[in-house]
Design a protein around this motif. Structure first.
Motif, PDB file in Angstrom:
ATOM      1  N   ILE A  37      -9.738   2.506  -4.244  1.00  0.00           N
ATOM      2  CA  ILE A  37      -9.861   1.691  -3.039  1.00  0.00           C
ATOM      3  C   ILE A  37     -11.326   1.626  -2.628  1.00  0.00           C
ATOM      4  O   ILE A  37     -11.971   2.670  -2.460  1.00  0.00           O
ATOM      5  N   GLU A  66      -2.184   5.818  -0.472  1.00  0.00           N
ATOM      6  CA  GLU A  66      -3.284   4.855  -0.356  1.00  0.00           C
ATOM      7  C   GLU A  66      -3.615   4.578   1.106  1.00  0.00           C
ATOM      8  O   GLU A  66      -4.777   4.403   1.468  1.00  0.00           O
ATOM      9  N   ARG A 116      -8.718  -2.999  -4.276  1.00  0.00           N
ATOM     10  CA  ARG A 116      -8.724  -2.056  -5.397  1.00  0.00           C
ATOM     11  C   ARG A 116      -9.764  -2.509  -6.411  1.00  0.00           C
ATOM     12  O   ARG A 116      -9.725  -3.655  -6.862  1.00  0.00           O
ATOM     13  N   THR A 133      -5.872   7.260   2.301  1.00  0.00           N
ATOM     14  CA  THR A 133      -7.219   7.077   1.748  1.00  0.00           C
ATOM     15  C   THR A 133      -7.956   5.991   2.537  1.00  0.00           C
ATOM     16  O   THR A 133      -9.108   6.155   2.946  1.00  0.00           O
ATOM     17  N   LEU A 158       0.867  -1.172   0.000  1.00  0.00           N
ATOM     18  CA  LEU A 158       0.000   0.000   0.000  1.00  0.00           C
ATOM     19  C   LEU A 158       0.907   1.225   0.000  1.00  0.00           C
ATOM     20  O   LEU A 158       1.797   1.316   0.830  1.00  0.00           O
TER      21      LEU A 158
END
Lengths: 228, 228
Positions: free
Chosen positions: B196, B154, B189, B157, B150
């Motif tokens: 995501i 990400e 994903r 998020t 990750l």
């Protein structure tokens, strides 16, 4: 001078002026007579281990001083196996900060699904709580902040300092063709300035060092680094 | 339609169009007949548990859809105990993302030196690896990035989504005077967009819920939330 703490590998005395004296003992962490820097138990007692640990600690703390990196170190007496240090406050009940250059030990036990044993890591920093009873659990930046142990800004300082200090030690070892796999530090807040400083010791007992594919035991490390 | 995965509590089939069908089974995680959302073992089989889990999952996924939060959910068939979902790719071999509002379970086992059992936490997010063999170890943002699971962006998020989704579920439970202690999510994903999205299920088996000082078991939770 008052004994203030009986540690696994050190005893701590308090000077009237507020500084502390650390007495390095001959006890080493490990199990069943085998040295393991990740262990929480005294596993063996080796004549001269305290002095050897102190000699290395003195050597590395003085290198850091030359580089302008602040630590709790004031001076050391190799004969007496003692080191005088500035007072510092630990974070909570103490944190261990680990800098990893190879995937071994508890890192491999946790993340072995994603890395091979001994895989190179570029100075990877992680923090664990000093908590024997709970197996020194790893703890994240967010959790440290939430539990009030370390602000997010302090975490970043700690991480940068760890990378910087780890690099100094790694380079010193490389001069003797030794490879640093991982190293464990302890930090605290300088009682006078509030700054985050390196405390505790920097000895063979806190790091995994290899010569080729052979691990170098703490006493042998001191011989290679100091005496040779 | 092809069976592609036999899970502890769900079987997964693949449709020719690329979507997946999840069949919710009556098996629950726990040990010796006692339900435990943190467990990796099937501990008990309860008639109707699959349908109840799906009914809650459908209820929560539809709430999230109303709020504009993207998930893998397409639709559900309560009779057949099946849910149709979009294809998504998990991170590595799968991550569990936990959002905590009370210090219980593994959090308390790790950090009990600093918090009381049940201490309130403000939507604290942490990630563990799905790795039964290694006891689902916690993993930091830095380690996730280093292991290539990750990116740091990400991670942020994922954390924000977790807080947002946790809040929606917490509020729905509060409408029935229930308190959410913690909840476990899985993200992936989106195979088409790369975004995501929340995947897996949102049922009593993935959360600890209390009514006053009494834990609410998964089947009782479905009754309170859906049937009452």
């Amino acid at each position: 001078m008052k004994l203030t703490y009986h540690g696994k590998t050190k005893d701590v005395y308090r000077f009237p002026d507020g500084n502390f004296l650390l007495h390095f003992k001959d006890d080493m962490t490990g199990a069943d007579g085998v040295f393991d820097p990740g262990s929480n138990e005294v596993g063996l007692t080796v004549e001269g281990a305290g002095r050897a640990g102190l000699a290395l600690t003195k050597f590395f703390f003085e290198k850091l001083k030359e580089k302008g990196i602040r630590t709790h170190y004031i001076d050391a007496d190799l004969e007496q196996a003692t080191m005088t240090v500035k007072p510092a406050e630990v974070f909570g009940k103490g944190l261990e900060v680990i800098c990893r250059y190879r995937g071994v030990g508890s890192f491999l036990r946790r993340y072995g699904a994603y890395i091979e044993e001994g895989a190179p890591l570029e100075g990877f920093v992680e923090v664990t709580l000093k908590d024997d009873q709970r197996g020194d659990p790893p703890i994240s930046k967010d959790a440290l902040a939430m539990l009030g142990l370390l602000s997010k800004e302090e975490y970043e300082t700690l991480k940068q300092l760890t990378i910087e200090i780890g690099q100094v030690i790694k380079e010193e070892l490389e001069k003797k063709d030794l490879e640093l796999y991982d190293i464990k530090f302890e930090f605290g807040r300088d009682k006078t300035t509030g700054e985050i400083i390196l405390i505790d010791e920097i000895s063979g007992g806190n790091m995994r060092v290899y010569q080729g594919d052979q691990p170098v035991e703490p006493l042998a490390l001191e011989k290679i680094m100091i005496k040779e």
